[in-house]
Scaffold this motif. Sequence first.
Motif, PDB file in Angstrom:
ATOM      1  N   LYS A 107       0.836  -1.194   0.000  1.00  0.00           N
ATOM      2  CA  LYS A 107       0.000   0.000   0.000  1.00  0.00           C
ATOM      3  C   LYS A 107       0.879   1.255   0.000  1.00  0.00           C
ATOM      4  CE  LYS A 107      -0.663   0.659   4.980  1.00  0.00           C
ATOM      5  NZ  LYS A 107      -1.666   0.871   6.034  1.00  0.00           N
ATOM      6  N   ALA A 108       0.325   2.356  -0.468  1.00  0.00           N
ATOM      7  CA  ALA A 108       1.092   3.577  -0.681  1.00  0.00           C
ATOM      8  C   ALA A 108       1.694   4.124   0.601  1.00  0.00           C
ATOM      9  CB  ALA A 108       0.208   4.632  -1.345  1.00  0.00           C
ATOM     10  N   GLU A 109       1.013   3.927   1.738  1.00  0.00           N
ATOM     11  CA  GLU A 109       1.497   4.487   3.004  1.00  0.00           C
ATOM     12  C   GLU A 109       2.844   3.924   3.423  1.00  0.00           C
ATOM     13  OE1 GLU A 109      -3.019   4.684   3.179  1.00  0.00           O
ATOM     14  OE2 GLU A 109      -1.448   3.426   2.312  1.00  0.00           O
ATOM     15  N   ASP A 113      -2.679   2.428  -4.089  1.00  0.00           N
ATOM     16  CA  ASP A 113      -3.587   3.179  -3.224  1.00  0.00           C
ATOM     17  C   ASP A 113      -4.831   2.327  -2.975  1.00  0.00           C
ATOM     18  OD1 ASP A 113      -5.189   4.924  -1.876  1.00  0.00           O
ATOM     19  OD2 ASP A 113      -4.946   6.599  -3.284  1.00  0.00           O
ATOM     20  N   ARG A 140      -8.561   3.916  -2.796  1.00  0.00           N
ATOM     21  CA  ARG A 140      -9.248   4.368  -3.998  1.00  0.00           C
ATOM     22  C   ARG A 140      -9.517   3.158  -4.893  1.00  0.00           C
ATOM     23  NH1 ARG A 140      -6.027   7.130  -7.135  1.00  0.00           N
ATOM     24  NH2 ARG A 140      -7.757   7.927  -8.387  1.00  0.00           N
TER      25      ARG A 140
END
Length: 323
Positions: free
Chosen positions: A128-130, A150, A153
């Motif tokens: 995931k982007a985080e 992401d 989304r």
Amino acid sequence: MNGTTAPSPWLPTAPCTPGRCAAHPDSGTDHAAPAAGAALAAVRLAAGIGTVLLGILLAPAAGLLRPPVRAALVRFWVRAVVRAFGVRVRFEGTAVPAAGPLLVVANHVSWLDIPLLAAVLPGRMVAKAEVRHWPVLGTIAALGGTLFIDRDRLRALPGSVSAMAGVLAAGGRVVVFPEGSTWCGRAGGRFRPAAFQAALDSGADVQPVRIDYRPTGAAAYVGDDPLGASLWRIVTTRRLTAEVRTLTPISGTRFPDRRSLAAAAQRAVAPQQAVAPQRAVAPQRAVFPQRAVANDSANLPFSSVHHRDRSRPASASSSRTPA
């Protein structure tokens, strides 16, 4: 996790929790894990963290080396990291192609799964982007060429699948944990089909991998388990052994869609005694693979030990721990 924010209803969940799965072995299956002394545990912890940091410091210099040399150094480094934490490793199974596109899929038990797969089947991990902004781990993930997605989304999912397909089409490897959450090792989750669409779109084979730990609970990284607690449990366990078995590759041309391909990979990875009878899928000659679409719930993103999220209370579910 404080439980104040409810998880997205489409994210996968597991019933595994640290108290039920990691800290206490099942009676009759695991005996109490022999404990290492505090001094040995402290040495292992320092050695493991030191090996991780050394790799980060040397990463810029390693980037100047030729790709084959760099890949060999990375494999040596990740094996050294696992061994420094006191984990013995056994690699077995079928021979893996030295080159060519491959979608690597495995069951998901621990954060240790990541360096173990990198040691035998290095490729582009999905996260995931985080994770990109996490201290230390984010730097390692970025340097390793992680594909960041992401997950908040849903409309971005087709683009994520396309990115995976692009890596595969260029002859690379993509590594995914399709269960979408870490499980304790005694139980496992359903393989989510999204990533398998990338294999169909690119014509890449699927490489299933089975990962097991003995004793089972010591390495499990589930629920609200803090990383520090997981590290300490690992370094204080004597004779902790990881078994990584590469299974026979699966050709996507034998299956009509991503769901049947995902189910076949799940059956291959499942423990032999847990495999339920399934109807064989007849080979298909000319079938147009399904495309991932934003409103297709079967293609929902997946979390893993890269993907730690908030979760429901322990009575309902575990958290989606990072890949």
